[in-house]
Design a protein around this motif. Structure first.
Motif, mmCIF file in Angstrom:
data_model
loop_
_atom_site.group_PDB
_atom_site.id
_atom_site.type_symbol
_atom_site.label_atom_id
_atom_site.label_comp_id
_atom_site.label_asym_id
_atom_site.label_seq_id
_atom_site.Cartn_x
_atom_site.Cartn_y
_atom_site.Cartn_z
ATOM 1 N N HIS A 153 0.832 -1.212 0.000
ATOM 2 C CA HIS A 153 0.000 0.000 0.000
ATOM 3 C C HIS A 153 0.868 1.264 0.000
ATOM 4 N N LEU A 154 1.890 1.274 -0.828
ATOM 5 C CA LEU A 154 2.838 2.387 -0.814
ATOM 6 C C LEU A 154 2.182 3.721 -1.169
ATOM 7 N N ALA A 155 1.360 3.728 -2.201
ATOM 8 C CA ALA A 155 0.722 4.990 -2.616
ATOM 9 C C ALA A 155 -0.112 5.574 -1.485
ATOM 10 N N LEU A 156 -0.903 4.753 -0.839
ATOM 11 C CA LEU A 156 -1.747 5.223 0.257
ATOM 12 C C LEU A 156 -0.905 5.665 1.457
ATOM 13 N N THR A 157 0.157 4.920 1.745
ATOM 14 C CA THR A 157 1.042 5.272 2.864
ATOM 15 C C THR A 157 1.643 6.651 2.663
ATOM 16 N N ILE A 158 2.174 6.900 1.476
ATOM 17 C CA ILE A 158 2.820 8.194 1.219
ATOM 18 C C ILE A 158 1.783 9.312 1.127
ATOM 19 N N LEU A 159 0.630 9.027 0.552
ATOM 20 C CA LEU A 159 -0.428 10.042 0.472
ATOM 21 C C LEU A 159 -0.890 10.458 1.869
ATOM 22 N N ILE A 160 -1.140 9.488 2.723
ATOM 23 C CA ILE A 160 -1.584 9.809 4.084
ATOM 24 C C ILE A 160 -0.492 10.550 4.851
ATOM 25 N N SER A 161 0.732 10.072 4.739
ATOM 26 C CA SER A 161 1.807 10.721 5.494
ATOM 27 C C SER A 161 2.076 12.137 4.997
ATOM 28 N N ARG A 162 1.780 12.423 3.741
ATOM 29 C CA ARG A 162 1.969 13.787 3.219
ATOM 30 C C ARG A 162 1.050 14.784 3.919
ATOM 31 N N PHE A 163 -0.165 14.346 4.251
ATOM 32 C CA PHE A 163 -1.152 15.275 4.789
ATOM 33 C C PHE A 163 -1.361 15.153 6.296
ATOM 34 N N VAL A 164 -0.750 14.176 6.956
ATOM 35 C CA VAL A 164 -0.889 14.014 8.405
ATOM 36 C C VAL A 164 0.397 14.507 9.068
ATOM 37 N N PRO A 165 0.297 15.541 9.885
ATOM 38 C CA PRO A 165 1.501 16.084 10.521
ATOM 39 C C PRO A 165 2.238 15.036 11.355
#
Length: 191
Positions: A92-104
């Motif tokens: 789930h790399l895409a979701l992991t990086i997407l979430i981490s981009r927007f979660v402080p």
């Protein structure tokens, strides 16, 4: 920026590029504020902050990768629960990086974990660039929309409001979620 000597005015772009290496959110907000206030061409500011953000994120992968050179880190990576996380992040790399981009406070650990767990670097780069594009675009869009609504006379308030919101949000995330065990009801306790 007219107060700067002409020979130093282009150093603003170097500051915009290096800003994400210090603090990503503040740098993107500062770049968007410069853009709204028409201190520099919007497209050029956008391109420079996007390049700086991507570059500042790409090197974090290598910290996790370098950790595997140590026997203790390698042994830790081979434990069952850690291997499970490696599989999840790779799947789930895409979701992991997407979430981490927007979660402080989740970016750096997630990016280091990608290197530590051996995510293919080209996939990491692709998703970093894509999420950086989404993030910078969203911040620029919001700042420009607010700038249009506020009008010419009040545009100088955008950086102040943005930084105040950012600091308030980060403080809330840091101190606003303290758990008080006495206030939690335990649904499994026998009264």
């Amino acid at each position: 920026m007219n107060w700067l000597p002409a020979s130093l005015q282009d150093l603003v772009y170097l500051g915009i590029f290096l800003g994400p290496f210090v603090q990503e959110d503040a740098a993107v907000l500062a770049a968007a504020s410069l853009s709204v206030n028409e201190m520099r061409p919007t497209l050029l500011i956008y391109a420079v902050i996007l390049a700086g953000l991507i570059t500042s994120d790409l090197w974090k992968y290598w910290m996790g990768w370098a950790a595997l050179r140590y026997p203790k880190a390698r042994a830790f990576a081979e434990k069952k629960h850690v291997a499970d996380w490696r599989d999840r992040i790779n799947r789930h790399l895409a979701l992991t990086i997407l979430i981490s981009r927007f979660v402080p406070f989740s970016r750096i650990p997630a990016y280091i974990a990608c290197g530590f767990f051996g995510v293919k670097y080209w996939r990491y780069c692709l998703y970093i660039a894509f999420t950086a594009f989404l993030y910078v675009s969203a911040v620029f869009l919001v700042c420009h929309l607010i700038g249009e609504v506020m009008g010419e006379q009040l545009r100088w308030l955008i950086p102040i409001a943005g930084f105040s919101f950012l600091i308030g949000y980060l403080l809330f995330r840091r101190f606003g979620h303290k758990k008080d065990d006495s206030s939690q009801d335990d649904i499994f306790s026998e009264n």
